[in-house]
Design an enzyme around this catalytic site. Structure first.
Site, PDB file in Angstrom:
ATOM      1  N   ASP A 119       5.468  33.316  39.250  1.00  0.00           N
ATOM      2  CA  ASP A 119       5.956  34.220  40.293  1.00  0.00           C
ATOM      3  C   ASP A 119       4.871  34.653  41.277  1.00  0.00           C
ATOM      4  O   ASP A 119       4.920  35.753  41.829  1.00  0.00           O
ATOM      5  CB  ASP A 119       6.608  35.482  39.662  1.00  0.00           C
ATOM      6  CG  ASP A 119       7.756  35.126  38.751  1.00  0.00           C
ATOM      7  OD1 ASP A 119       8.435  34.122  39.031  1.00  0.00           O
ATOM      8  OD2 ASP A 119       7.976  35.851  37.762  1.00  0.00           O
ATOM      9  N   LYS A 131       4.534  30.824  44.827  1.00  0.00           N
ATOM     10  CA  LYS A 131       4.352  29.366  45.008  1.00  0.00           C
ATOM     11  C   LYS A 131       5.352  28.781  45.998  1.00  0.00           C
ATOM     12  O   LYS A 131       5.017  27.941  46.820  1.00  0.00           O
ATOM     13  CB  LYS A 131       4.533  28.632  43.656  1.00  0.00           C
ATOM     14  CG  LYS A 131       3.524  28.990  42.606  1.00  0.00           C
ATOM     15  CD  LYS A 131       3.831  28.288  41.298  1.00  0.00           C
ATOM     16  CE  LYS A 131       5.086  28.771  40.605  1.00  0.00           C
ATOM     17  NZ  LYS A 131       5.067  30.170  40.153  1.00  0.00           N
ATOM     18  N   GLY A 159      12.019  30.490  39.094  1.00  0.00           N
ATOM     19  CA  GLY A 159      12.784  31.181  40.127  1.00  0.00           C
ATOM     20  C   GLY A 159      11.910  31.233  41.355  1.00  0.00           C
ATOM     21  O   GLY A 159      10.893  31.914  41.375  1.00  0.00           O
ATOM     22  N   HIS A 160      12.241  30.432  42.352  1.00  0.00           N
ATOM     23  CA  HIS A 160      11.373  30.259  43.520  1.00  0.00           C
ATOM     24  C   HIS A 160      12.065  30.784  44.770  1.00  0.00           C
ATOM     25  O   HIS A 160      13.129  30.304  45.144  1.00  0.00           O
ATOM     26  CB  HIS A 160      11.015  28.776  43.683  1.00  0.00           C
ATOM     27  CG  HIS A 160      10.142  28.258  42.588  1.00  0.00           C
ATOM     28  ND1 HIS A 160       9.816  26.935  42.442  1.00  0.00           N
ATOM     29  CD2 HIS A 160       9.499  28.912  41.588  1.00  0.00           C
ATOM     30  CE1 HIS A 160       9.013  26.797  41.397  1.00  0.00           C
ATOM     31  NE2 HIS A 160       8.818  27.974  40.864  1.00  0.00           N
TER      32      HIS A 160
HETATM   33  P1  GDP Z   1       7.222  31.805  42.683  1.00  0.00           P
HETATM   34  O1  GDP Z   1       7.985  31.697  41.409  1.00  0.00           O
HETATM   35  O2  GDP Z   1       5.752  31.633  42.476  1.00  0.00           O
HETATM   36  O3  GDP Z   1       7.731  30.906  43.774  1.00  0.00           O
HETATM   37  O4  GDP Z   1       7.413  33.312  43.190  1.00  0.00           O
HETATM   38  P2  GDP Z   1       8.793  34.152  43.207  1.00  0.00           P
HETATM   39  O5  GDP Z   1       9.631  33.648  44.302  1.00  0.00           O
HETATM   40  O6  GDP Z   1       9.365  34.239  41.839  1.00  0.00           O
HETATM   41  O7  GDP Z   1       8.240  35.609  43.508  1.00  0.00           O
HETATM   42  C1  GDP Z   1       7.485  35.903  44.625  1.00  0.00           C
HETATM   43  C2  GDP Z   1       8.197  37.018  45.432  1.00  0.00           C
HETATM   44  O8  GDP Z   1       7.294  37.573  46.357  1.00  0.00           O
HETATM   45  C3  GDP Z   1       9.354  36.497  46.258  1.00  0.00           C
HETATM   46  O9  GDP Z   1      10.340  37.493  46.334  1.00  0.00           O
HETATM   47  C4  GDP Z   1       8.731  36.252  47.631  1.00  0.00           C
HETATM   48  O10 GDP Z   1       9.669  36.348  48.694  1.00  0.00           O
HETATM   49  C5  GDP Z   1       7.735  37.375  47.688  1.00  0.00           C
HETATM   50  N1  GDP Z   1       6.502  37.113  48.445  1.00  0.00           N
HETATM   51  C6  GDP Z   1       5.800  35.938  48.550  1.00  0.00           C
HETATM   52  N2  GDP Z   1       4.669  36.135  49.246  1.00  0.00           N
HETATM   53  C7  GDP Z   1       4.647  37.443  49.586  1.00  0.00           C
HETATM   54  C8  GDP Z   1       3.702  38.259  50.277  1.00  0.00           C
HETATM   55  O11 GDP Z   1       2.638  37.831  50.718  1.00  0.00           O
HETATM   56  N3  GDP Z   1       4.017  39.591  50.409  1.00  0.00           N
HETATM   57  C9  GDP Z   1       5.173  40.124  49.925  1.00  0.00           C
HETATM   58  N4  GDP Z   1       5.375  41.424  50.095  1.00  0.00           N
HETATM   59  N5  GDP Z   1       6.079  39.369  49.261  1.00  0.00           N
HETATM   60  C10 GDP Z   1       5.806  38.062  49.083  1.00  0.00           C
HETATM   61  P1  IMO Z   2       8.164  30.476  38.230  1.00  0.00           P
HETATM   62  O1  IMO Z   2       8.145  29.007  38.516  1.00  0.00           O
HETATM   63  C1  IMO Z   2       7.371  33.679  35.382  1.00  0.00           C
HETATM   64  C2  IMO Z   2       7.993  32.801  31.156  1.00  0.00           C
HETATM   65  C3  IMO Z   2       9.122  33.486  30.431  1.00  0.00           C
HETATM   66  C4  IMO Z   2       8.542  33.571  29.031  1.00  0.00           C
HETATM   67  C5  IMO Z   2       7.785  32.248  28.907  1.00  0.00           C
HETATM   68  C6  IMO Z   2       8.571  31.141  28.215  1.00  0.00           C
HETATM   69  O2  IMO Z   2       9.224  31.227  38.934  1.00  0.00           O
HETATM   70  O3  IMO Z   2       6.799  31.054  38.401  1.00  0.00           O
HETATM   71  P2  IMO Z   2      10.616  29.598  28.952  1.00  0.00           P
HETATM   72  O4  IMO Z   2      12.007  29.958  29.396  1.00  0.00           O
HETATM   73  O5  IMO Z   2       9.849  28.800  29.952  1.00  0.00           O
HETATM   74  O6  IMO Z   2      10.573  28.964  27.597  1.00  0.00           O
HETATM   75  O7  IMO Z   2       9.860  31.017  28.797  1.00  0.00           O
HETATM   76  O8  IMO Z   2       7.488  31.839  30.238  1.00  0.00           O
HETATM   77  N1  IMO Z   2       8.387  32.048  32.382  1.00  0.00           N
HETATM   78  C7  IMO Z   2       8.104  32.455  33.622  1.00  0.00           C
HETATM   79  N2  IMO Z   2       7.524  33.579  34.068  1.00  0.00           N
HETATM   80  N3  IMO Z   2       7.728  32.717  36.265  1.00  0.00           N
HETATM   81  C8  IMO Z   2       8.308  31.572  35.841  1.00  0.00           C
HETATM   82  O9  IMO Z   2       8.575  30.557  36.665  1.00  0.00           O
HETATM   83  C9  IMO Z   2       8.544  31.426  34.464  1.00  0.00           C
HETATM   84  N4  IMO Z   2       9.103  30.437  33.721  1.00  0.00           N
HETATM   85  C10 IMO Z   2       8.980  30.835  32.448  1.00  0.00           C
HETATM   86  O10 IMO Z   2       9.388  34.757  30.962  1.00  0.00           O
HETATM   87  O11 IMO Z   2       7.585  34.600  28.968  1.00  0.00           O
HETATM   88 MG    MG Z   3       9.337  32.789  40.243  1.00  0.00          MG
END
Ligand code: GDP
Ligand code: IMO
Ligand code: MG
Length: 389
Positions: free
Chosen positions: A12, A15, A39-40
């Site tokens: 999270d 990326k 979750g992207h």
């Molecule tokens: P990922 O799993 O690495 O792709 O990240 P997620 O999408 O799960 O979580 C990142 C969250 O931060 C999302 O809601 C993005 O829209 C938000 N986000 C990404 N970059 C920034 C930033 O520079 N500032 C803020 N405030 N939010 C950001």
């Molecule tokens: P993105 O790509 C954050 C965590 C779960 C749990 C552990 C194992 O959005 O960064 P799993 O279901 O993979 O067997 O769970 O890994 N986890 C994540 N945490 N971001 C993710 O993906 C994750 N995918 C799995 O919460 O601790």
């Molecule tokens: Mg994520």
């Protein structure tokens, strides 16, 4: 210039935002590991898109988005994700799935982390990889066997329009194009290098791209580690700089730190340079993208963990202790940085960042011995600073 996007913490990190931006200059985008546990989030043209398995490059027309052999796919989740994109008018004609990717069956979901010990996303990820390595897994290609059982046939229909039977030719044809490898999860969730057993079941490290995509390591020019200006974690497992106080809650609220896949509140804490130095090493990172630094805009001070103190011996260490059973004996050693106390979300040039923000970033570079190439100051595409541009 082919790039791998790797989560440098516990997932999270932002990326998908970075992948979406860099995908503008790529021809082929490949997801190489993980599944719909990811979750992207991408915010583009005022709309928010949430991806789980589909590469975050799908928003651009005419790009090939490949889901590689190293991934695991839950058919119902794939179907609803693709359906959602089509309903939003997104062109999915560039989407291709490797026949070698593994299929998550209902019994995998049922067997996933039943007692919640790992805090998994319950998408069947661990059991699917377990069966793959036990050599009794189901691959996408198996769904198309002539004598396949009823459920396989149902799943085959879902995948039929997207299976890339000529994936070898496709990868050969793209060999001299610009390729972007999109990692899921993060280095500290890596099954070999993360906080085992509180990890996922795949290899989110940069090296994972060379296993799960169909291309080898020589195809990779840069590995961009994405890290938040602080740390979050969902699920169980140690987290040395975790904040169980008002500051942690502030970060959660301002940063909207709630899971994209599960909605769970994310655990929050200060940036941990000890863990990150380790992630730079084992993740094979060559550059960093620091995201969400804007979350600190209102903070008077920002702490940065530079070392751990072993409470048993008083010893200070900067090397990451890989046995998580020992983590209860380590306390973070912090240095304190003054905040900048202004909104930086509109800034587009590195030079225009407030001096205290630049000082914080320079200190990260010094501790991590790696350049920061990108600074993200908001969720939107244009809220991004490219160093040197
Ligand atoms: P990922 O799993 O690495 O792709 O990240 P997620 O999408 O799960 O979580 C990142 C969250 O931060 C999302 O809601 C993005 O829209 C938000 N986000 C990404 N970059 C920034 C930033 O520079 N500032 C803020 N405030 N939010 C950001
Ligand atoms: P993105 O790509 C954050 C965590 C779960 C749990 C552990 C194992 O959005 O960064 P799993 O279901 O993979 O067997 O769970 O890994 N986890 C994540 N945490 N971001 C993710 O993906 C994750 N995918 C799995 O919460 O601790
Ligand atoms: Mg994520």
């Amino acid at each position: 210039m082919n790039k791998v996007i790797v989560g440098a913490q516990w997932g999270d990190e932002g990326k998908a935002k970075i992948t979406d931006i860099l995908a503008a200059d790529a021809d082929l985008i490949i997801r190489y590991q993980g599944g719909c546990n990811a979750g992207h989030t991408v915010v583009a043209d005022g709309k928010t898109f949430k991806f789980h398995l589909i590469p975050s490059g799908i928003l651009y027309k005419g790009k090939t988005c490949f889901i590689g052999a190293g991934t695991v796919i839950l058919p119902e989740s794939f179907e609803s994700e693709v359906g959602g994109l089509i309903a939003q008018g997104i062109d999915v004609s560039g989407l291709k799935v490797s026949p070698l990717a593994s299929v998550t069956m209902p019994y995998h979901v049922a067997a996933d982390d039943p007692d919640g010990k790992i805090g998994s996303t319950r998408k069947g990820i661990g059991p699917t990889y377990t069966d793959k390595y036990a050599r009794k897994g189901v691959k996408i290609q198996d769904l198309f066997e002539p004598d396949a059982p009823e459920l396989y046939q149902k799943y085959a229909k879902i995948f039929e329009p997207y299976v890339c039977w000529d994936w070898q030719d496709m990868l050969r044809a793209h060999k001299n194009d610009r390729i972007l490898f999109e990692g899921a999860q993060g280095v500290m969730l890596d099954v070999d290098y993360g906080t085992y057993p509180f990890v996922t079941s795949s290899n989110p490290i940069g090296g994972g791209a060379a296993v799960g995509s169909g291309y080898g390591p020589a195809m990779i020019d840069e590995v961009i580690g994405v890290a938040k200006a602080y740390v979050t974690r969902v699920g169980e497992g140690p987290f040395i700089t975790e904040l169980d106080d008002e500051t942690g809650e502030n970060i959660r609220q301002i940063g909207a730190e709630f899971g994209t896949t599960t909605g769970r509140p994310r655990r929050c804490g200060w940036f941990d340079a000890v863990t990150m130095r380790y992630a730079v090493l084992v993740g094979g990172l060559t550059q960093l993208a620091i995201t969400k630094i804007d979350v600190f805009d209102s903070f008077d001070e920002i702490k940065l963990c530079t070392a751990y103190k072993d409470v048993r011996t008083g010893e200070i260490c900067t090397s990451y202790p890989t046995n998580v059973n020992s983590h209860k004996y380590y306390e973070p050693v912090y240095e304190t940085h003054a905040g900048w106390k202004r909104n930086i979300m509109g800034i587009r040039k590195y030079e225009d960042l407030p001096p205290n923000a630049k000082k914080y970033l320079a200190r990260l570079e010094e501790l991590l011995e790696i350049p920061i190439a990108i600074v993200s100051v908001g969720p939107q595409r244009d809220q991004t600073i490219f160093r040197g541009k």
